[in-house]
Design a protein around this motif. Structure first.
Motif, PDB file in Angstrom:
ATOM      1  N   ILE A  58       9.476 -11.131   7.236  1.00 48.99           N
ATOM      2  CA  ILE A  58       9.694 -10.048   6.262  1.00 48.99           C
ATOM      3  C   ILE A  58      11.138  -9.558   6.323  1.00 48.99           C
ATOM      4  CG2 ILE A  58       9.124  -7.641   5.720  1.00 48.99           C
ATOM      5  CD1 ILE A  58       6.196  -8.369   6.513  1.00 48.99           C
ATOM      6  N   VAL A  59      11.686  -9.391   7.506  1.00 49.96           N
ATOM      7  CA  VAL A  59      13.080  -8.934   7.628  1.00 49.96           C
ATOM      8  C   VAL A  59      14.018  -9.932   6.967  1.00 49.96           C
ATOM      9  CG1 VAL A  59      14.955  -8.523   9.278  1.00 49.96           C
ATOM     10  CG2 VAL A  59      12.709  -7.478   9.661  1.00 49.96           C
ATOM     11  N   VAL A  60      13.814 -11.215   7.179  1.00 48.17           N
ATOM     12  CA  VAL A  60      14.656 -12.226   6.531  1.00 48.17           C
ATOM     13  C   VAL A  60      14.501 -12.137   5.022  1.00 48.17           C
ATOM     14  CG1 VAL A  60      14.993 -14.718   6.186  1.00 48.17           C
ATOM     15  CG2 VAL A  60      14.737 -13.785   8.505  1.00 48.17           C
ATOM     16  N   LEU A  61      13.285 -12.015   4.541  1.00 48.52           N
ATOM     17  CA  LEU A  61      13.069 -11.928   3.098  1.00 48.52           C
ATOM     18  C   LEU A  61      13.790 -10.728   2.485  1.00 48.52           C
ATOM     19  CD1 LEU A  61       9.272 -12.849   2.984  1.00 48.52           C
ATOM     20  CD2 LEU A  61      11.151 -14.185   2.009  1.00 48.52           C
ATOM     21  N   VAL A  62      13.723  -9.578   3.159  1.00 49.13           N
ATOM     22  CA  VAL A  62      14.314  -8.357   2.604  1.00 49.13           C
ATOM     23  C   VAL A  62      15.845  -8.361   2.711  1.00 49.13           C
ATOM     24  CG1 VAL A  62      14.451  -5.847   2.897  1.00 49.13           C
ATOM     25  CG2 VAL A  62      12.244  -6.992   2.981  1.00 49.13           C
ATOM     26  N   HIS A  91       7.747 -11.128  -3.864  1.00 48.70           N
ATOM     27  CA  HIS A  91       6.391 -11.702  -3.893  1.00 48.70           C
ATOM     28  C   HIS A  91       6.010 -12.227  -2.509  1.00 48.70           C
ATOM     29  CE1 HIS A  91       7.039 -12.480  -8.447  1.00 48.70           C
ATOM     30  NE2 HIS A  91       6.625 -11.252  -8.217  1.00 48.70           N
ATOM     31  N   ALA A  92       6.950 -12.912  -1.852  1.00 49.41           N
ATOM     32  CA  ALA A  92       6.682 -13.439  -0.514  1.00 49.41           C
ATOM     33  C   ALA A  92       6.472 -12.300   0.480  1.00 49.41           C
ATOM     34  CB  ALA A  92       7.821 -14.353  -0.069  1.00 49.41           C
ATOM     35  N   LYS A  93       7.313 -11.260   0.382  1.00 51.60           N
ATOM     36  CA  LYS A  93       7.164 -10.107   1.269  1.00 51.60           C
ATOM     37  C   LYS A  93       5.818  -9.431   1.038  1.00 51.60           C
ATOM     38  CE  LYS A  93       8.683  -5.456   2.214  1.00 51.60           C
ATOM     39  NZ  LYS A  93       9.391  -4.295   1.770  1.00 51.60           N
ATOM     40  N   LEU A  94       5.470  -9.242  -0.205  1.00 53.81           N
ATOM     41  CA  LEU A  94       4.198  -8.606  -0.532  1.00 53.81           C
ATOM     42  C   LEU A  94       3.024  -9.413   0.034  1.00 53.81           C
ATOM     43  CD1 LEU A  94       2.893  -6.220  -2.019  1.00 53.81           C
ATOM     44  CD2 LEU A  94       2.900  -7.620  -4.091  1.00 53.81           C
ATOM     45  N   LEU A  95       3.109 -10.716  -0.051  1.00 52.44           N
ATOM     46  CA  LEU A  95       2.070 -11.578   0.517  1.00 52.44           C
ATOM     47  C   LEU A  95       1.978 -11.387   2.035  1.00 52.44           C
ATOM     48  CD1 LEU A  95      -0.023 -13.820   0.055  1.00 52.44           C
ATOM     49  CD2 LEU A  95       1.826 -15.464   0.399  1.00 52.44           C
ATOM     50  N   VAL A 112       2.828  -8.675   3.704  1.00 50.37           N
ATOM     51  CA  VAL A 112       2.295  -7.330   3.958  1.00 50.37           C
ATOM     52  C   VAL A 112       0.781  -7.305   3.711  1.00 50.37           C
ATOM     53  CG1 VAL A 112       2.402  -4.901   3.255  1.00 50.37           C
ATOM     54  CG2 VAL A 112       4.510  -6.208   3.521  1.00 50.37           C
ATOM     55  N   VAL A 113       0.336  -8.017   2.701  1.00 58.47           N
ATOM     56  CA  VAL A 113      -1.113  -8.140   2.479  1.00 58.47           C
ATOM     57  C   VAL A 113      -1.741  -8.824   3.702  1.00 58.47           C
ATOM     58  CG1 VAL A 113      -2.876  -9.342   1.102  1.00 58.47           C
ATOM     59  CG2 VAL A 113      -1.043  -8.081  -0.037  1.00 58.47           C
ATOM     60  N   GLY A 114      -1.070  -9.860   4.213  1.00 65.01           N
ATOM     61  CA  GLY A 114      -1.562 -10.544   5.407  1.00 65.01           C
ATOM     62  C   GLY A 114      -1.628  -9.628   6.614  1.00 65.01           C
ATOM     63  N   LEU A 115      -0.603  -8.811   6.830  1.00 59.06           N
ATOM     64  CA  LEU A 115      -0.623  -7.859   7.944  1.00 59.06           C
ATOM     65  C   LEU A 115      -1.725  -6.816   7.772  1.00 59.06           C
ATOM     66  CD1 LEU A 115       3.181  -7.263   8.663  1.00 59.06           C
ATOM     67  CD2 LEU A 115       1.503  -8.328  10.189  1.00 59.06           C
ATOM     68  N   SER A 116      -1.961  -6.407   6.540  1.00 58.65           N
ATOM     69  CA  SER A 116      -3.037  -5.448   6.263  1.00 58.65           C
ATOM     70  C   SER A 116      -4.396  -6.073   6.580  1.00 58.65           C
ATOM     71  CB  SER A 116      -2.986  -4.988   4.808  1.00 58.65           C
ATOM     72  OG  SER A 116      -1.748  -4.354   4.535  1.00 58.65           O
ATOM     73  N   ALA A 117      -4.560  -7.332   6.193  1.00 59.08           N
ATOM     74  CA  ALA A 117      -5.804  -8.045   6.508  1.00 59.08           C
ATOM     75  C   ALA A 117      -5.950  -8.213   8.021  1.00 59.08           C
ATOM     76  CB  ALA A 117      -5.822  -9.408   5.818  1.00 59.08           C
ATOM     77  N   TYR A 118      -4.850  -8.501   8.694  1.00 58.43           N
ATOM     78  CA  TYR A 118      -4.854  -8.627  10.157  1.00 58.43           C
ATOM     79  C   TYR A 118      -5.316  -7.311  10.792  1.00 58.43           C
ATOM     80  CZ  TYR A 118      -2.966  -9.287  14.894  1.00 58.43           C
ATOM     81  OH  TYR A 118      -2.807  -9.376  16.257  1.00 58.43           O
TER      82      TYR A 118
END
Length: 150
Positions: free
Chosen positions: A141-145, A92-96, A98-104
């Motif tokens: 993201i790397v830490v999360l994964v 969920h945190a990673k997805l958030l 990635v959504v942020g990077l997409s918005a960026y």
């Protein structure tokens, strides 16, 4: 197990390898485009140099960023399906993120249009700070994964 799930399970290492490869392409584009904006920002609107930066930036957005982001999303969601990651907190945190990077990336596209029209709404310092956002997001993201802290 359905045939598609079985096929995806067998293909998992290939899907994951392709996902990581396209993440690298995407993040590279997110690193370079704001740097281009820093250099472009210093040009005179309407000059030959201004037009050259507009063309370079458009190429990054259309040849690297847009296709890479689409492939990252498709492969990432496929991996989430295969691994049943939907119920895991780290995902969920990673997805958030990635959504942020997409918005960026969407913000970068809009800012590029402003630059192309001769507007310079941000100063160089702000652009340089914005250039750091993908790096910070990538590290998280790397830490999360890898660590899966929750």
């Amino acid at each position: 197990m359905s045939d598609i799930t079985e096929l995806l399970g067998v293909a998992y290492p290939w899907i994951k390898a392709a996902h990581v490869t396209f993440v690298i392409f995407w993040i590279a584009g997110l690193f370079i485009l704001p740097r281009f904006y820093v250099y472009h920002h210093e040009t005179t609107p309407g000059s030959a140099e201004d037009r050259a930066w507009i063309e370079r930036e458009d190429r990054v957005r259309t040849i690297i960023l847009a296709p890479a982001m689409i492939v990252v999303w498709v492969l990432g969601l496929t991996l989430a399906y295969v691994t049943d990651a939907w119920m895991q907190g780290w995902f969920h945190a990673k997805l958030l993120m990635v959504v942020g990077l997409s918005a960026y990336q969407g913000w970068l596209a809009a800012y590029g249009k402003r630059l192309a029209s001769g507007k310079r709404p941000l100063d160089n310092k702000t652009l340089r700070i914005m250039n750091e956002l993908p790096g910070v997001a990538t590290a998280i993201i790397v830490v999360l994964v890898i660590v899966k802290p929750f």
